[in-house]
Scaffold this motif. Structure first.
Motif, PDB file in Angstrom:
ATOM      1  N   ASN A   1      14.658 -31.831 -26.527  1.00 22.94           N
ATOM      2  CA  ASN A   1      13.467 -32.399 -27.151  1.00 22.94           C
ATOM      3  C   ASN A   1      13.747 -32.695 -28.628  1.00 22.94           C
TER       4      ASN A   1
ATOM      5  N   ASP B   1      13.595 -35.347 -30.393  1.00 26.00           N
ATOM      6  CA  ASP B   1      12.685 -36.251 -31.096  1.00 26.00           C
ATOM      7  C   ASP B   1      11.523 -35.516 -31.747  1.00 26.00           C
ATOM      8  N   ASN B   2      11.118 -34.383 -31.172  1.00 30.16           N
ATOM      9  CA  ASN B   2       9.926 -33.683 -31.652  1.00 30.16           C
ATOM     10  C   ASN B   2      10.232 -32.392 -32.403  1.00 30.16           C
ATOM     11  N   ILE B   3      11.474 -32.159 -32.759  1.00 28.11           N
ATOM     12  CA  ILE B   3      11.828 -30.926 -33.464  1.00 28.11           C
ATOM     13  C   ILE B   3      12.598 -31.285 -34.733  1.00 28.11           C
ATOM     14  N   SER B   4      12.320 -30.560 -35.783  1.00 26.66           N
ATOM     15  CA  SER B   4      12.980 -30.869 -37.060  1.00 26.66           C
ATOM     16  C   SER B   4      14.378 -30.250 -37.097  1.00 26.66           C
TER      17      SER B   4
ATOM     18  N   ASN C   1      14.224 -26.473 -37.952  1.00 26.82           N
ATOM     19  CA  ASN C   1      13.904 -25.600 -36.825  1.00 26.82           C
ATOM     20  C   ASN C   1      15.077 -25.467 -35.866  1.00 26.82           C
TER      21      ASN C   1
END
Length: 78
Positions: free
Chosen positions: A38, A40-43, A46
């Motif tokens: 995932n 695209d949705n995690i920095s 993180n």
């Protein structure tokens, strides 16, 4: 004890510690894999923390296994 499963009489405290830590490492690896799936949705920050914590678990498991092996005098598996 007659009510205990058979494996409970054969595992010692050291083996139980290693089994618990290997389970924690496996759960951590699944979390890191889920984060990589995932992206695209995690920095990046993180993701770096997840990988760092996973490596910390792996390193502590290796160190724990080595200290148990040294404490036994290298007679593991006999």
């Amino acid at each position: 004890h007659k009510d205990w499963p058979e494996w409970m009489g054969t595992i010692d405290f050291s083996g139980l510690k290693l089994k618990l830590l290997s389970s924690i490492v496996a759960i951590s690896a699944i979390q890191v894999l889920k984060a990589f799936m995932n992206l695209d949705n995690i920095s990046d920050r993180n993701l770096t923390w997840l990988v760092g914590i996973h490596l910390l678990f792996v390193g502590s498991g290796v160190i724990l296994a080595l200290t148990d092996r040294i404490a036994e005098g290298g007679k593991a598996g006999k």
